[in-house]
Structures are given as C-alpha cells and as structure tokens.
Write an enzyme that holds these catalytic residues in place. Structure first.
Site: not given
Ligand code: 6PG
Length: 468
Positions: A11, A186-187, A446
């Site tokens: 890649g 993290h994301n 409930r």
């Molecule tokens: C990182 C970013 C990377 C990427 C994201 C963008 O930690 O380097 O998070 O992984 O830029 O996947 O995510 P979206 O396209 O969902 O905003």
C-alpha cells in the site's frame, strides 16, 4: 534484490510511502509493493539511496523479505484488507506475520487474527494516527495482537513513532483488536473535538461576525493557552489560508457538508453496545449527518423563519468565556472516550493500560493536546479511575469553567446558533456528578405499560404495581 529486507509494506499511497521513508530513515530496510505501478515508481523516486526496495508483485515482495517475514498493510479498511491477506496467504509460511496498519473495524481485526492463527500466521492490528505528516516524521502508534508477535516488531515502531520528552508514542495496547479499538475511540474523540471547535467557530463567525483573519488570531491564541492542541493549531492555520484564485479565505469557499469514513460512527455505535455514555461523540456524528442534508436544510431554511438574533452582550467577556467553555467541553469529551476504553477493556479482555494510552496520545496523533498529560498523571495516581472527572484536579478544572460553559450555551440559544456538543458536554458533566437522576420516573413508566418491575430506595427486591 539481494539483501533480505527486514520489513515489507503493501500500500504505497502517500501514507504508506511516508511510513516506508520514516522506517528507512531509522535504519530499517523496507520492501514496498503496490498494485498501482505509479505508486511503485513514486516510491523508487522518493527512496533515493535509502535501504528501500520497491517491487511490482506480491511474490517479489515476499521473496525479498527476511524470514520469519513481517508484512505491513496500509490499504483501505474493509474488503481490500481481506483481499490482500488472501493473496499473501498463498505466499507466506507459518511463523510469518501480517500487520494491518489501517483504520480497520475492530471486529474484523479479531476475526482476521483468529483465521490467520489457524494457519500459523501472526496478525497484529495496529492503529496509526497522524496523517501524512505523522507517517513521515512520527505518528502515534497503537499496536494490538499477541504480545509474542509484537515483540518481533516493536523496535521498528519505537524508532518510527513520535516522541514526547524522549518517550516514544507507541505502547503495546493489548491482545486481539485492542490496538484498533483504541484507534477507533481516538477517532471518536477526534470527531467530537472537531465538532466543538466548529461550534466555537460558528458562534464567533455567525454570532459575533468575526472574519477568518480575526478567527486565526483567536484560535492561535487559544492554542497558546491551556487548551493547546493539534486541532486548534491547524484550525488557526486554516483560518489564515487565502484562496489563490479568488483572494478570499479558503474556508469560506468550502461547502458545509461533512463527509466521514466511519470510524467516529463505529466508536459511537460500540459505546452504545457497551452502555457507555459518549454524547459528545454521538452528537458529532449526528451533526456530520445533519450537515450532509444540505438540500433539506436549505428547504427548511426557506420554510421556517431562520432569523439569527444579534449578539446580546459584552463581546470581550463572551470571547473569554467561550475559550473556557471550549476547554471544559474538551475535558468532558476525553472523559467519555477514556470511560469507553475502560469499559471495552473489561468487556473485550483488552486489559488496556489507560495511562499508556494517554501517554502515546500526547504526541503524533490528531487528538494530541496539552491536556493528555493531565490524563496521564491522573491514571498514574489511580490506574482504576472510573472516570477522569472524579480525579480531583481534572474535576475541578471543569467545575471552575461550568459558568462560562453555561454562558456560552445560553448565548448560543439566544442567537439561534446550534451548539449541541457544547450543550451535551454540560449536560453530561451535570448528570455524571448528580447523585439523583429522574430515572425513577422512567422505571415507573416502564412498569406501568410493560410490567418491567422496579427497585425501591427503601426496600430490597423487585416490585410491580397495578398503576391504573
Ligand atoms: C488519524 C485520522 C485518520 C483519518 C480519519 C478521517 O488519526 O490520523 O483519524 O485516521 O484522517 O480516518 O476520518 P473521517 O474521514 O471519518 O473523518
């Protein structure tokens, strides 16, 4: 193709090529392959006299590697990963190792590890954060999988990772999909903080009428304070960027429809599965989805009175409060993400060391921020912390900023500016430190319509009442 290369990488997009160069600059010999010949050619060109070999077939890649082989994948998440693994399986032998460095869904990682283990192939799922720049000069690296397999590759990751105070931003996260899980959260935090910054931007742009140039100064100023972070730094730079063609601030020319690859959504979905509240992440995903409904929004704007109210108060004071409000909201966001990791660690058997997670997020990754050091220290004091908000120092930081956070939210509502992430940050904080919530009523309801029973404060046991 004489010398056996230490690491293989499949890649060779920009991320992959940059990571190859990073490893090579730290003295590791790397063989790279991509099915796109242009990428292979680009790799050759960029490699110059480094110990890098760019090849045009997976067979050549595998042939060039030292045994037992280690092949990293930096390909798009999903079926491409399975396809590449399928291709490699015919070429690798027991004892070799595949290392998936992409943003794979953690359940796929768990499945792949098991499938490959049956064939004697080791598999690591490794989260890498930091974008192109990070890949080249030092990302934050979150490896997961069998510890014995990680033992073989850690020197490469340790050399390539970002460093903070001499500490490499990499640590073994845990077995199975632990690494990809940590990257997913993290994301989720990344989405949430981006949404908080976007709301602050909206309040200052639409509410106070600040120009992009003025907003550059504001975000730059925030980035010099306690809230200092990579995301604030790039936001300040974005505000300063002028479009060459038009001479206008570029940010003003970008369509207001956010896209997503899905990692933030996965984080939010899995938090639901775990029963962990992460409302700032949830709302960040929802607001990306809402932003994408541009046509509907435009129609609704025409149909409903979209009047925006003028800013009602003291501008200077509001700006100062907004900075405090933003910082408090980011703290609650990290609190939610860390709470999700704590729960996932127990439920999925990841055995995460949350201090190590905070430590490796201090540098290289997208959510790096000065506050990560506070989190690290909080877990150092109490590794079993249920939520960082109950750490005395951290809880006090939010409590001291509760009034500015409230004021920013009130101003947003007064001006008809949506600020849902700021709003749920406050609600989460207030609910989390509330000894009583109105869930007693939910339980009664409930039981009323579904005979689901309830527990009482004054007696042990479960009860049902004929309410009607
Ligand atoms: C990182 C970013 C990377 C990427 C994201 C963008 O930690 O380097 O998070 O992984 O830029 O996947 O995510 P979206 O396209 O969902 O905003």
């Amino acid at each position: 193709m004489s010398a056996p290369y230490q690491v293989g990488l499949i890649g060779l997009g920009v991320m992959g090529r940059n990571f190859v160069l990073n490893m090579a600059d730290h003295g590791f010999s790397v063989a790279g392959f991509d099915k796109d010949r242009l990428q292979v050619a680009a790799m050759r060109e960029e490699a110059r006299d480094r110990p890098v070999l760019a090849v045009e077939s997976p067979e050549d890649l595998v042939r060039s590697l030292r045994r037992p082989r280690a092949v990293m994948l930096l390909v798009p998440a999903g079926h491409v990963v399975d396809a590449v693994i399928g291709e490699l399986l015919g070429l690798l032998e027991p004892g070799d190792m595949i290392i998936d460095c992409g943003n794979s869904f953690f359940r796929d990682t768990g499945r792949r590890e098991q499938e490959l283990a049956e064939k004697g192939i080791h598999f690591l799922g490794v989260g890498i954060s930091g974008g192109e720049e990070g890949a080249r000069h030092g990302p934050s690296i979150m490896p997961g999988g069998r510890a014995e397999a990680y033992e073989r590759i850690w020197p490469v990751f340790e050399a390539a990772a970002a460093r903070v105070d001499g500490d490499p931003c990499v640590a073994y996260m845990g077995p199975g999909a632990a690494g990809h899980y940590v990257k997913m959260v993290h994301n989720g935090i990344e989405y949430a903080i981006m949404q908080l910054i976007a709301e602050a931007y909206d309040l200052m742009r639409s509410g106070l009428g600040l120009s992009a140039a003025q907003l550059h100064d504001v975000f730059d100023g925030w980035n010099r304070g306690t809230a200092a972070s990579f995301l604030l730094e790039i936001t300040a730079e974005i505000m300063a960027k002028v479009d060459e063609g038009t001479g206008k601030p570029l940010v003003n020319l970008i369509r207001d429809e956010a896209r997503q690859l899905g990692t933030g959504m996965w984080a939010s979905q899995d938090a639901m599965n775990l029963g962990v509240p992460v409302p700032v992440m949830d709302i960040a995903v929802a607001m990306r989805n809402l932003s994408a409904l541009k046509g509907e929004r435009l129609a609704a704007a025409g149909a409903l009175d979209g009047r925006q109210q003028p800013f009602p108060g003291d501008r200077e004071q509001f700006m100062a409060r907004l900075e405090e409000a933003f910082y408090a909201a980011t703290i609650t966001t990290y609190a939610q993400g860390m709470a999700q990791l704590r729960s996932a660690s127990g439920k999925y058997g990841f055995r995460l060391d949350l201090e190590a997670v905070a430590r490796i997020w201090r540098g290289g990754c997208i959510i790096r921020a000065a506050f990560l050091e506070d989190i690290r220290q909080a877990y150092q004091r109490r590794p079993d912390l249920a939520n960082i908000l109950v750490d005395e120092g951290i809880g006090a930081k939010v409590m001291q900023r509760r009034e500015p956070l409230k004021a920013a939210i009130i101003a947003a509502a007064d001006m008809d500016i949506p600020a849902p992430a700021l709003m749920v940050s406050l609600a989460y904080f207030d609910a989390y430190h509330s000894g009583w919530l109105p869930a007693n009523l939910v339980q009664a309801q409930r039981d009323y319509f579904g005979a689901h029973k309830y527990e009482r404060l004054d007696k042990e046991g479960v009860f049902h009442t004929q309410w009607a």
